[in-house]
Motif scaffolding. Sequence first.
Motif, short mmCIF file in Angstrom:
data_model
loop_
_atom_site.label_atom_id
_atom_site.label_comp_id
_atom_site.label_asym_id
_atom_site.label_seq_id
_atom_site.Cartn_x
_atom_site.Cartn_y
_atom_site.Cartn_z
N LYS A 1 0.86 -1.18 0.00
CA LYS A 1 0.00 0.00 0.00
C LYS A 1 0.90 1.22 0.00
O LYS A 1 1.86 1.30 0.76
N LYS B 1 1.02 5.51 0.13
CA LYS B 1 0.26 6.69 0.49
C LYS B 1 0.10 7.54 -0.77
O LYS B 1 0.90 7.46 -1.69
N ASP B 2 -0.89 8.36 -0.75
CA ASP B 2 -1.16 9.21 -1.91
C ASP B 2 0.03 10.13 -2.14
O ASP B 2 0.52 10.79 -1.23
N LYS C 1 0.05 14.15 -1.10
CA LYS C 1 0.05 14.63 0.29
C LYS C 1 1.42 14.89 0.80
O LYS C 1 2.41 14.44 0.55
#
Length: 99
Positions: free
Chosen positions: A93, A95-96, A99
Amino acid sequence: MIGKSIIVGIGFAVGTAFAVPFSFLVQASVARTTMEIEEDIGELEKKQELLVKENERLITDISLLKSSSRIKDIAEGELGMHPAESGDIVRVKMKDADK
Protein backbone atom coordinates in the motif's frame (compact mmCIF):
# COMPACT_ATOMS: atom_id res chain seq x y z
CA MET A 1 9.84 26.16 -111.16
CA ILE A 2 10.61 22.71 -112.47
CA GLY A 3 14.07 22.78 -110.88
CA LYS A 4 12.60 23.72 -107.52
CA SER A 5 10.05 20.88 -107.74
CA ILE A 6 12.81 18.40 -108.52
CA ILE A 7 14.85 19.59 -105.54
CA VAL A 8 11.80 19.32 -103.27
CA GLY A 9 11.04 15.85 -104.66
CA ILE A 10 14.64 14.71 -104.16
CA GLY A 11 14.63 16.15 -100.64
CA PHE A 12 11.42 14.30 -99.87
CA ALA A 13 12.87 11.06 -101.27
CA VAL A 14 16.08 11.42 -99.29
CA GLY A 15 14.16 12.33 -96.12
CA THR A 16 11.90 9.32 -96.58
CA ALA A 17 14.92 7.12 -97.26
CA PHE A 18 16.34 8.06 -93.86
CA ALA A 19 13.05 8.30 -91.95
CA VAL A 20 11.79 4.80 -92.74
CA PRO A 21 14.87 2.90 -91.50
CA PHE A 22 15.07 5.25 -88.51
CA SER A 23 11.47 4.49 -87.58
CA PHE A 24 12.24 0.75 -87.79
CA LEU A 25 15.20 1.26 -85.47
CA VAL A 26 13.01 3.16 -83.02
CA GLN A 27 10.37 0.40 -83.14
CA ALA A 28 13.04 -2.26 -82.59
CA SER A 29 14.43 -0.33 -79.64
CA VAL A 30 10.98 0.09 -78.11
CA ALA A 31 10.24 -3.62 -78.61
CA ARG A 32 13.52 -4.61 -76.96
CA THR A 33 12.91 -2.27 -74.03
CA THR A 34 9.40 -3.66 -73.64
CA MET A 35 10.73 -7.22 -73.56
CA GLU A 36 13.35 -6.30 -70.96
CA ILE A 37 10.70 -4.64 -68.79
CA GLU A 38 8.45 -7.70 -69.09
CA GLU A 39 11.37 -9.92 -68.01
CA ASP A 40 12.03 -7.63 -65.05
CA ILE A 41 8.36 -7.76 -64.09
CA GLY A 42 8.42 -11.57 -64.27
CA GLU A 43 11.48 -11.73 -62.00
CA LEU A 44 9.91 -9.29 -59.55
CA GLU A 45 6.68 -11.30 -59.46
CA LYS A 46 8.69 -14.44 -58.64
CA LYS A 47 10.52 -12.60 -55.86
CA GLN A 48 7.22 -11.28 -54.55
CA GLU A 49 5.76 -14.79 -54.48
CA LEU A 50 8.79 -16.07 -52.55
CA LEU A 51 8.56 -13.18 -50.09
CA VAL A 52 4.85 -13.78 -49.53
CA LYS A 53 5.53 -17.46 -48.79
CA GLU A 54 8.39 -16.53 -46.44
CA ASN A 55 6.14 -14.01 -44.70
CA GLU A 56 3.43 -16.64 -44.23
CA ARG A 57 6.01 -19.03 -42.78
CA LEU A 58 7.28 -16.36 -40.39
CA ILE A 59 3.75 -15.53 -39.26
CA THR A 60 3.21 -19.22 -38.51
CA ASP A 61 6.52 -19.37 -36.60
CA ILE A 62 5.54 -16.31 -34.55
CA SER A 63 2.19 -17.88 -33.70
CA LEU A 64 3.91 -21.04 -32.49
CA LEU A 65 6.55 -19.15 -30.50
CA LYS A 66 4.07 -16.97 -28.64
CA SER A 67 1.61 -19.72 -27.75
CA SER A 68 0.73 -19.73 -24.06
CA SER A 69 1.42 -23.46 -23.68
CA ARG A 70 4.96 -23.04 -25.06
CA ILE A 71 5.63 -20.07 -22.79
CA LYS A 72 4.31 -22.03 -19.78
CA ASP A 73 6.53 -25.03 -20.63
CA ILE A 74 9.63 -22.82 -20.87
CA ALA A 75 8.77 -20.92 -17.69
CA GLU A 76 8.26 -24.09 -15.66
CA GLY A 77 10.82 -26.38 -17.29
CA GLU A 78 13.75 -24.12 -18.12
CA LEU A 79 13.29 -21.22 -15.72
CA GLY A 80 11.90 -23.09 -12.73
CA MET A 81 8.91 -20.79 -12.44
CA HIS A 82 5.46 -21.78 -11.19
CA PRO A 83 2.06 -20.13 -10.99
CA ALA A 84 1.79 -17.83 -7.99
CA GLU A 85 -0.15 -19.09 -5.01
CA SER A 86 -2.04 -16.73 -2.74
CA GLY A 87 0.77 -16.85 -0.15
CA ASP A 88 3.30 -15.76 -2.78
CA ILE A 89 1.53 -12.49 -3.50
CA VAL A 90 2.69 -9.45 -1.54
CA ARG A 91 0.46 -6.39 -1.51
CA VAL A 92 2.05 -3.00 -1.03
CA LYS A 93 0.00 0.00 0.00
CA MET A 94 1.32 3.39 -0.94
CA LYS A 95 0.26 6.69 0.49
CA ASP A 96 -1.16 9.21 -1.91
CA ALA A 97 1.73 11.00 -3.65
CA ASP A 98 -0.05 14.37 -3.56
CA LYS A 99 0.05 14.63 0.29
